[in-house]
Design a protein around this motif. Sequence first.
Motif, short mmCIF file in Angstrom:
data_model
loop_
_atom_site.label_atom_id
_atom_site.label_comp_id
_atom_site.label_asym_id
_atom_site.label_seq_id
_atom_site.Cartn_x
_atom_site.Cartn_y
_atom_site.Cartn_z
N GLY A 28 -3.99 0.18 -5.73
CA GLY A 28 -4.42 -0.03 -4.35
C GLY A 28 -3.49 0.60 -3.33
O GLY A 28 -3.28 0.04 -2.24
N LEU A 29 -2.96 1.78 -3.63
CA LEU A 29 -2.04 2.46 -2.73
C LEU A 29 -2.78 3.35 -1.73
O LEU A 29 -3.82 3.92 -2.05
CB LEU A 29 -1.06 3.33 -3.52
CG LEU A 29 -0.17 2.62 -4.54
CD1 LEU A 29 0.64 3.65 -5.34
CD2 LEU A 29 0.77 1.64 -3.85
N ASP A 30 -2.24 3.44 -0.55
CA ASP A 30 -2.72 4.36 0.47
C ASP A 30 -1.85 5.60 0.39
O ASP A 30 -0.70 5.58 0.84
CB ASP A 30 -2.62 3.70 1.85
CG ASP A 30 -2.99 4.66 2.97
OD1 ASP A 30 -3.46 5.79 2.69
OD2 ASP A 30 -2.78 4.29 4.15
N THR A 59 0.80 -1.22 0.00
CA THR A 59 0.00 0.00 0.00
C THR A 59 0.84 1.27 0.00
O THR A 59 0.30 2.36 -0.10
CB THR A 59 -0.94 0.03 1.22
OG1 THR A 59 -0.16 0.10 2.42
CG2 THR A 59 -1.83 -1.20 1.24
#
Length: 292
Positions: A210-212, A40
């Motif tokens: 799907g990175l934070d 993430t």
Amino acid sequence: MTPEKSRRPLDLQQRSTLAGEAAAASADVEAALATPADPTAAAFFDVDNTMMQGASIFHLARGLHRRKFFTTREIASAAWKQAYFRIVGVEDPDHVASTRASALSFICGHTVEELQELGEEIFDEAMAHRIWPGTRALAQMHLDEGQRVWLVTAAPIEIAQIIARRLGLTGALGTVAEHVDGVYTGRLVGDMLHGPAKGEAVKALAEREGLDLGACSAYSDSYNDLAMLSLVGGPCAINPDARLRAYARQQGWRVRDYRTGRKAARAGLMAAAVAGAATGAVAAGAAVRRRR
């Protein structure tokens, strides 16, 4: 306010979004296919004066000039116009529109394969020795922590991917030049990947991967990259221009300066001029057609 003027901000946003989405879609993600240790989190690095001393697009243009892609007069004229606008801070809308329409047109009629091959040569002769060791070490730190690392630059995506691959990074986001059947049309997909477009590109990539963003980091030398720097939880000013240095200090951001033998404030102004000149160099194709 005329209807035309009222539409301009929306047009700019649309172009920035299109450029960002195109850059994210064209990102080199082969190295990202394997599941990273920290899926993430990622780091985003600007290239010009951040990862590399000087402007990559200028080194590219100079290398192509040596290979007779365009004339000295053409590159010098456009470079001067862009340097002037960067320093004075005033851009005529008609000039901006014409520059956007002509940017990267010097490769019109050339193939993607040709630019990639020449890009490899130009990286070796003009870019490899200009990589800042300190910034390269920061990128490696993120890789060692199991994070993915992308370059985010106004340079053509093909050149950005070469730099990323040579440095062992995950991939790159860059300006996307339209091509049909492997041949460049001389038009852009969206706009140059600059300013707001960089922020849109990072957001599009983060959504796809799907990175934070709160766990991500971003690095740049330019105040123009606030759209990207402000998205992440770990912004850092590298070799910053005067405006970014002041803003970073006000916000409590990290600041790293790897330049030697010069004062940062003075260098910030010069870096802005060089970056503008470099962008102008690429836009020098306004009157250029493929040389046979």
